[in-house]
Design a protein around this motif. Structure first.
Motif, mmCIF file in Angstrom:
data_model
loop_
_atom_site.group_PDB
_atom_site.id
_atom_site.type_symbol
_atom_site.label_atom_id
_atom_site.label_comp_id
_atom_site.label_asym_id
_atom_site.label_seq_id
_atom_site.Cartn_x
_atom_site.Cartn_y
_atom_site.Cartn_z
ATOM 1 N N GLY A 158 9.582 11.764 9.257
ATOM 2 C CA GLY A 158 10.897 12.248 9.635
ATOM 3 C C GLY A 158 11.958 11.909 8.606
ATOM 4 N N TYR A 159 13.158 12.332 8.923
ATOM 5 C CA TYR A 159 14.309 12.092 8.067
ATOM 6 C C TYR A 159 15.527 11.934 8.963
ATOM 7 C CZ TYR A 159 15.341 16.996 9.041
ATOM 8 O OH TYR A 159 15.607 18.173 9.684
ATOM 9 N N SER A 160 16.660 11.567 8.375
ATOM 10 C CA SER A 160 17.891 11.419 9.151
ATOM 11 C C SER A 160 19.087 11.822 8.290
ATOM 12 C CB SER A 160 18.061 9.965 9.631
ATOM 13 O OG SER A 160 18.105 9.068 8.530
ATOM 14 N N ASP A 179 7.506 4.585 14.124
ATOM 15 C CA ASP A 179 6.477 3.758 13.499
ATOM 16 C C ASP A 179 6.520 3.900 11.978
ATOM 17 O OD1 ASP A 179 4.392 1.941 13.409
ATOM 18 O OD2 ASP A 179 2.825 3.465 13.650
ATOM 19 N N ALA A 180 7.740 3.883 11.436
ATOM 20 C CA ALA A 180 7.925 4.044 9.992
ATOM 21 C C ALA A 180 7.318 2.874 9.231
ATOM 22 C CB ALA A 180 9.413 4.158 9.667
ATOM 23 N N ASP A 181 6.749 3.170 8.055
ATOM 24 C CA ASP A 181 6.244 2.089 7.204
ATOM 25 C C ASP A 181 6.977 2.030 5.869
ATOM 26 O OD1 ASP A 181 5.220 4.265 5.841
ATOM 27 O OD2 ASP A 181 3.118 3.657 5.974
ATOM 28 N N PHE A 182 8.074 2.830 5.741
ATOM 29 C CA PHE A 182 8.871 2.839 4.514
ATOM 30 C C PHE A 182 10.156 3.606 4.791
ATOM 31 C CE2 PHE A 182 10.119 4.903 0.492
ATOM 32 C CZ PHE A 182 10.222 3.801 -0.351
ATOM 33 N N ARG A 192 0.858 -1.194 0.000
ATOM 34 C CA ARG A 192 0.000 0.000 0.000
ATOM 35 C C ARG A 192 0.889 1.237 0.000
ATOM 36 N NH1 ARG A 192 -0.092 -2.616 4.623
ATOM 37 N NH2 ARG A 192 -1.973 -3.706 4.011
ATOM 38 N N PRO A 193 0.418 2.355 -0.509
ATOM 39 C CA PRO A 193 1.236 3.563 -0.527
ATOM 40 C C PRO A 193 1.642 3.957 0.894
ATOM 41 C CG PRO A 193 -0.673 3.835 -1.937
ATOM 42 C CD PRO A 193 -0.898 2.568 -1.175
ATOM 43 N N PRO A 194 2.936 4.179 1.123
ATOM 44 C CA PRO A 194 3.387 4.520 2.482
ATOM 45 C C PRO A 194 2.721 5.787 3.010
ATOM 46 C CG PRO A 194 5.246 3.939 1.077
ATOM 47 C CD PRO A 194 4.054 4.045 0.181
ATOM 48 N N GLN A 195 2.456 5.769 4.304
ATOM 49 C CA GLN A 195 1.869 6.932 4.993
ATOM 50 C C GLN A 195 2.787 7.465 6.087
ATOM 51 O OE1 GLN A 195 -1.057 8.177 3.857
ATOM 52 N NE2 GLN A 195 -0.965 6.546 2.322
ATOM 53 N N ARG A 196 3.855 6.718 6.424
ATOM 54 C CA ARG A 196 4.767 7.125 7.496
ATOM 55 C C ARG A 196 6.218 6.865 7.034
ATOM 56 N NH1 ARG A 196 2.438 8.365 12.095
ATOM 57 N NH2 ARG A 196 4.374 8.021 13.265
ATOM 58 N N ALA A 197 6.601 7.560 5.972
ATOM 59 C CA ALA A 197 7.900 7.324 5.349
ATOM 60 C C ALA A 197 9.013 8.073 6.074
ATOM 61 C CB ALA A 197 7.865 7.752 3.888
ATOM 62 N N VAL A 198 10.211 7.510 5.990
ATOM 63 C CA VAL A 198 11.430 8.149 6.510
ATOM 64 C C VAL A 198 12.462 8.122 5.389
ATOM 65 C CG1 VAL A 198 13.333 8.001 8.168
ATOM 66 C CG2 VAL A 198 10.986 7.491 8.901
ATOM 67 N N SER A 199 13.185 9.216 5.234
ATOM 68 C CA SER A 199 14.252 9.286 4.237
ATOM 69 C C SER A 199 15.567 9.592 4.929
ATOM 70 C CB SER A 199 13.951 10.374 3.201
ATOM 71 O OG SER A 199 13.742 11.625 3.852
ATOM 72 N N HIS A 200 16.668 9.200 4.292
ATOM 73 C CA HIS A 200 17.991 9.508 4.831
ATOM 74 C C HIS A 200 18.738 10.388 3.847
ATOM 75 C CE1 HIS A 200 21.660 8.959 7.180
ATOM 76 N NE2 HIS A 200 22.279 8.975 6.009
ATOM 77 N N ASP A 201 19.478 11.360 4.372
ATOM 78 C CA ASP A 201 20.330 12.243 3.588
ATOM 79 C C ASP A 201 19.496 13.348 2.941
ATOM 80 O OD1 ASP A 201 23.359 12.180 2.550
ATOM 81 O OD2 ASP A 201 22.100 12.960 0.960
ATOM 82 N N ILE A 202 20.165 14.464 2.716
ATOM 83 C CA ILE A 202 19.471 15.636 2.195
ATOM 84 C C ILE A 202 18.952 15.428 0.779
ATOM 85 C CG2 ILE A 202 21.574 16.747 1.327
ATOM 86 C CD1 ILE A 202 20.421 19.394 2.341
ATOM 87 N N SER A 203 19.716 14.690 -0.060
ATOM 88 C CA SER A 203 19.294 14.519 -1.447
ATOM 89 C C SER A 203 18.072 13.612 -1.559
ATOM 90 C CB SER A 203 20.445 13.994 -2.303
ATOM 91 O OG SER A 203 20.986 12.818 -1.754
ATOM 92 N N LEU A 204 18.030 12.542 -0.785
ATOM 93 C CA LEU A 204 16.887 11.639 -0.824
ATOM 94 C C LEU A 204 15.653 12.299 -0.226
ATOM 95 C CD1 LEU A 204 19.576 9.851 -0.856
ATOM 96 C CD2 LEU A 204 18.083 7.980 -0.140
#
Length: 330
Positions: free
Chosen positions: A76-78, A114-117, A49-61
């Motif tokens: 959030g991000y990291s 509670d990330a889902d992606f 299913r399309p993510p609703q609680r995504a997390v990305s790493h790094d400024i470019s991503l």
């Protein structure tokens, strides 16, 4: 109690796009038949299913997800504040998103959110054999999409290209069910790159370029497997480290002198400013015979522009204008 007025408040365009994207995602998430499978490095990843609680790493991503209008579906991000200073407009987008970790996130960081992606990459938030990997997160039902440029760390001799950026955007568009938005961004980048190619034409000379990321005792640069190789090629130059089968790696000052670059591309990020990096290079005793140093030929690009991102088009434009000014004269 809030009092209602008869005049509706107009939401900013960016906020409207977030709300529309979130609503579309929720509708698709309620459909039992929705699922997409994409290729991520050497894996096939199915998103139920399309993510609703995504997390990305790094400024470019992180910037990719924001440009796709997905802020409302991020928790959030990291990996930004410890190394990079975002441009003001990007920082404004990040202000109300939590940074889960200034450097690499832990498994606990992602579970607590509670990330889902997780959108990350090898040496972009994940390390081979580390705590956070696609395999470790799969045990908790968190799918991972890997930045294609980073696949060289798990797929030897894989060469990065602009097609990786286009492919990542399109795959993210499928994963989040925003294909039209993703395709629009891809076509915008392709048009800008094509315009540069039309201006350049067939150049008889390809100036030699050395990518200087950081490092004093030993410089950190980019080999033929990394994104800068593709950017320099598209700008009509030649990466002097194209003989090294590496992505981002350490090289020797002796190799730099031997290759005699005509231009030095400084990556602007980290503890030292671009001006400080330039001063260091100008004063380095071993580099005084290098053409770029003698002619003071430097190009400065932000980290976001030389790593896979929508800013790669701007990087090619800037590089091409520096390497071939005659093709871009008014």
């Amino acid at each position: 109690m809030t009092r209602l007025t008869s005049t509706p408040r107009r939401l900013p365009r960016r906020r409207v796009s977030f709300l529309v994207a979130a609503a579309a995602g929720l509708l698709l998430a309620s459909s039992p038949s929705w699922a997409v499978t994409v290729t991520s490095c050497d894996r096939q990843v199915t998103i139920e299913r399309p993510p609703q609680r995504a997390v990305s790493h790094d400024i470019s991503l992180t910037a990719m997800l924001l440009e796709l209008g997905l802020k409302a579906r991020m928790v959030g991000y990291s990996g930004v504040s410890a190394w990079k200073t975002p441009a003001p407009e990007l920082q404004a987008d990040l202000d109300d998103l939590p940074e889960l970790a200034p450097r690499y996130p832990s498994l606990e960081n992602l579970l607590d959110a509670d990330a889902d992606f997780f959108f990350a990459g090898w040496n972009y938030g994940m390390r081979v054999g580390g705590e956070v990997t696609p395999a470790s997160l799969a045990r908790f039902g968190i799918p991972v999409y890997e930045l294609s440029e980073s696949c060289a760390h798990v797929m030897p001799n894989r060469v990065a290209s602009l097609d990786d950026v286009y492919g990542d955007l399109r795959n993210l568009g499928r994963i989040f069910a925003v294909e039209a938005r993703a395709e629009g961004l891809v076509q915008g980048m392709q048009a800008r790159v094509a315009a540069v190619q039309a201006r350049l034409g067939e150049q008889p000379q390809r100036p030699r370029v050395f990518v200087y990321d950081s490092g004093e005792d030993v410089p950190f640069s980019a080999g033929r497997l990394g994104m800068p190789q593709s950017l320099i090629d598209a700008a009509g130059g030649r990466n002097v480290m194209d003989g090294v089968a590496g992505n981002w790696m350490q090289v020797g000052w002796e190799a730099v002198v031997e290759q005699d670059p005509q231009w030095i591309l400084i990556v602007d990020y980290g503890e030292r400013s671009a001006a400080q990096k330039r001063d260091f290079l100008m004063q380095h005793p071993a580099l005084q015979s290098v053409s770029a140093i003698r002619q003071q030929h430097f190009v400065v690009l932000p980290y976001l522009a030389v790593t896979p991102s929508l800013d790669n088009a701007a990087a090619i434009e800037t590089l091409a204008a520096a390497l071939h000014p005659e093709a871009f004269a008014p």
